[in-house]
Scaffold this motif. Structure first.
Motif, mmCIF file in Angstrom:
data_model
loop_
_atom_site.group_PDB
_atom_site.id
_atom_site.type_symbol
_atom_site.label_atom_id
_atom_site.label_comp_id
_atom_site.label_asym_id
_atom_site.label_seq_id
_atom_site.Cartn_x
_atom_site.Cartn_y
_atom_site.Cartn_z
ATOM 1 N N LEU A 5 0.835 -1.200 0.000
ATOM 2 C CA LEU A 5 0.000 0.000 0.000
ATOM 3 C C LEU A 5 0.869 1.249 0.000
ATOM 4 O O LEU A 5 1.929 1.279 0.637
ATOM 5 C CB LEU A 5 -0.911 0.041 1.235
ATOM 6 C CG LEU A 5 -1.785 -1.184 1.517
ATOM 7 C CD1 LEU A 5 -2.484 -1.008 2.855
ATOM 8 C CD2 LEU A 5 -2.799 -1.377 0.404
ATOM 9 N N THR A 7 0.121 5.741 -0.004
ATOM 10 C CA THR A 7 -0.793 6.872 -0.145
ATOM 11 C C THR A 7 -0.064 8.149 0.210
ATOM 12 O O THR A 7 0.851 8.147 1.041
ATOM 13 C CB THR A 7 -2.054 6.693 0.723
ATOM 14 O OG1 THR A 7 -2.999 7.727 0.411
ATOM 15 C CG2 THR A 7 -1.728 6.737 2.201
ATOM 16 N N ASP A 18 -8.171 10.309 0.657
ATOM 17 C CA ASP A 18 -8.197 8.929 0.190
ATOM 18 C C ASP A 18 -8.192 7.992 1.395
ATOM 19 O O ASP A 18 -7.820 8.373 2.507
ATOM 20 C CB ASP A 18 -6.975 8.616 -0.672
ATOM 21 C CG ASP A 18 -7.036 9.227 -2.059
ATOM 22 O OD1 ASP A 18 -8.046 9.875 -2.386
ATOM 23 O OD2 ASP A 18 -6.046 9.071 -2.802
ATOM 24 N N VAL A 20 -7.161 3.675 2.055
ATOM 25 C CA VAL A 20 -6.808 2.361 1.534
ATOM 26 C C VAL A 20 -6.552 1.432 2.711
ATOM 27 O O VAL A 20 -6.004 1.844 3.748
ATOM 28 C CB VAL A 20 -5.580 2.428 0.601
ATOM 29 C CG1 VAL A 20 -4.314 2.839 1.346
ATOM 30 C CG2 VAL A 20 -5.380 1.122 -0.152
ATOM 31 N N LEU A 29 -10.180 0.649 -1.576
ATOM 32 C CA LEU A 29 -9.602 1.960 -1.861
ATOM 33 C C LEU A 29 -10.731 2.937 -2.147
ATOM 34 O O LEU A 29 -11.612 2.661 -2.963
ATOM 35 C CB LEU A 29 -8.648 1.892 -3.052
ATOM 36 C CG LEU A 29 -7.831 3.149 -3.355
ATOM 37 C CD1 LEU A 29 -6.489 2.784 -3.999
ATOM 38 C CD2 LEU A 29 -8.571 4.117 -4.278
ATOM 39 N N ASP A 31 -11.587 7.215 -2.817
ATOM 40 C CA ASP A 31 -11.070 8.535 -3.179
ATOM 41 C C ASP A 31 -12.147 9.547 -2.815
ATOM 42 O O ASP A 31 -13.180 9.651 -3.484
ATOM 43 C CB ASP A 31 -10.758 8.564 -4.678
ATOM 44 C CG ASP A 31 -10.121 9.871 -5.136
ATOM 45 O OD1 ASP A 31 -10.115 10.849 -4.356
ATOM 46 O OD2 ASP A 31 -9.632 9.916 -6.278
ATOM 47 N N SER A 118 -12.110 5.797 -10.099
ATOM 48 C CA SER A 118 -10.834 5.191 -9.745
ATOM 49 C C SER A 118 -10.586 4.025 -10.701
ATOM 50 O O SER A 118 -11.391 3.769 -11.595
ATOM 51 C CB SER A 118 -10.843 4.737 -8.283
ATOM 52 O OG SER A 118 -10.846 5.852 -7.413
ATOM 53 N N SER A 209 -6.225 5.300 -7.086
ATOM 54 C CA SER A 209 -7.114 6.462 -7.057
ATOM 55 C C SER A 209 -6.874 7.310 -8.297
ATOM 56 O O SER A 209 -5.872 7.150 -9.017
ATOM 57 C CB SER A 209 -6.854 7.295 -5.792
ATOM 58 O OG SER A 209 -5.591 7.924 -5.849
ATOM 59 N N THR A 261 -3.147 7.356 -4.246
ATOM 60 C CA THR A 261 -3.153 6.121 -3.460
ATOM 61 C C THR A 261 -3.114 4.909 -4.385
ATOM 62 O O THR A 261 -3.800 4.886 -5.412
ATOM 63 C CB THR A 261 -4.403 6.062 -2.570
ATOM 64 O OG1 THR A 261 -4.427 7.214 -1.735
ATOM 65 C CG2 THR A 261 -4.412 4.817 -1.716
ATOM 66 N N ALA A 263 -2.862 0.425 -4.207
ATOM 67 C CA ALA A 263 -2.730 -0.881 -3.554
ATOM 68 C C ALA A 263 -2.328 -1.891 -4.618
ATOM 69 O O ALA A 263 -2.883 -1.892 -5.724
ATOM 70 C CB ALA A 263 -4.043 -1.302 -2.907
#
Length: 270
Positions: A5, A7, A18, A20, A29, A31, A118, A209, A261, A263
């Motif tokens: 992850l 961000t 954001d 996550v 996730l 946004d 996203s 995001s 962000t 993931a």
């Protein structure tokens, strides 16, 4: 499932809107939409909303019961709305809201859900990555902005037309023929883009995001196969770093920094 992850807040003087997070077998996730004036409608703020919504989603997904993702999202939207419906003006189009991406590995399948703009990148075992997004907000924004074509920036006319365009776009939010976000109405969950893939067909999956997706558009630093390669070699923090570098360089396509962000999930089999 192994999950990395990253961000980054777009501005040091504002909270990261954001969210996550991950639980075994699932990633969330969000946004958040930082719309000017939202604070007067909801004193909790957008960051509060995304963190409450994201945390509740993780709580439900941690049960690993295979429940339909749209049902999970609808339940959580209603739960969080109930927490502040009596104190905040949730019906106003500018009250706190968020895009949503969910990915869950369950019984040999990857189930996914997207609401608003996203991105989900599926690293397919064969062929190029598949990129999935919900394009309805982008299309609505483009349509509503059409009256600005040919109007000179910085003029009173431009400001007047732009204000009308913003009003028109907000009127399409969570309406048939418009676009859908997580807000106060659980029915929005039924409008999400959903799907399922065999885990055997995937090497990995990434959630980005809108701010992180700038690495592809508008900055053009790489394409989506390139994003996959960056993630595989360096992890999600490198995607965010490259976006921030493009913003700092201030080229012709540079925009005001946005929360970014990512993931990145590998070893998906469960």
């Amino acid at each position: 499932m192994h999950v990395g992850l990253a961000t980054s807040a777009g501005r040091a003087d504002r909270p990261n809107e954001d969210f996550v997070g991950a639980v075994p077998g699932a990633v969330v996730l969000l946004d958040g939409a930082g719309i000017p004036g939202a604070e007067s409608l909801c004193h909790h703020g957008v960051a509060w909303y995304t963190h409450r919504l994201g945390g509740a989603l993780l709580g439900h997904l941690s049960r690993d019961d295979g429940r339909d993702l749209a049902d999970v999202l609808a339940t959580v939207i209603d739960e969080i709305a109930a927490e502040h419906r009596d104190t905040c003006d949730l019906a106003d189009p500018s009250s706190p809201q968020a895009t949503v991406v969910l990915a869950r590995a369950h019984r040999g399948r990857l189930d996914y859900l997207l609401l608003a703009d996203s991105f989900l990148l599926l690293d397919q075992a064969r062929g190029a990555p598949q990129v999935i997004t919900d394009e309805r907000e982008v299309l609505a924004r483009r349509d509503c902005a059409a009256p600005l074509s040919g109007v000179a920036r910085g003029t009173p006319e431009y400001d007047h037309v732009r204000a009308s365009c913003v009003t028109a776009l907000r009127a399409r939010r969570n309406r048939p023929g418009g676009y859908w976000v997580a807000k106060e109405d659980p029915r929005a969950a039924r409008e999400a883009v959903t799907g399922s893939r065999s885990l055997a067909d995937l090497n990995g999956v990434a959630l980005l995001s809108n701010g992180a997706s700038r690495i592809v558009s508008p900055y053009g630093l790489t394409d989506w196969p390139g994003v996959r390669d960056v993630l595989a070699a360096h992890g999600p923090s490198e995607v965010v770093r490259r976006v921030r570098q493009a913003e700092a360089d201030g080229g012709s396509d540079a925009r005001s920094p946005d929360d970014a962000t990512v993931a990145y999930c590998t070893h998906l089999s469960r």
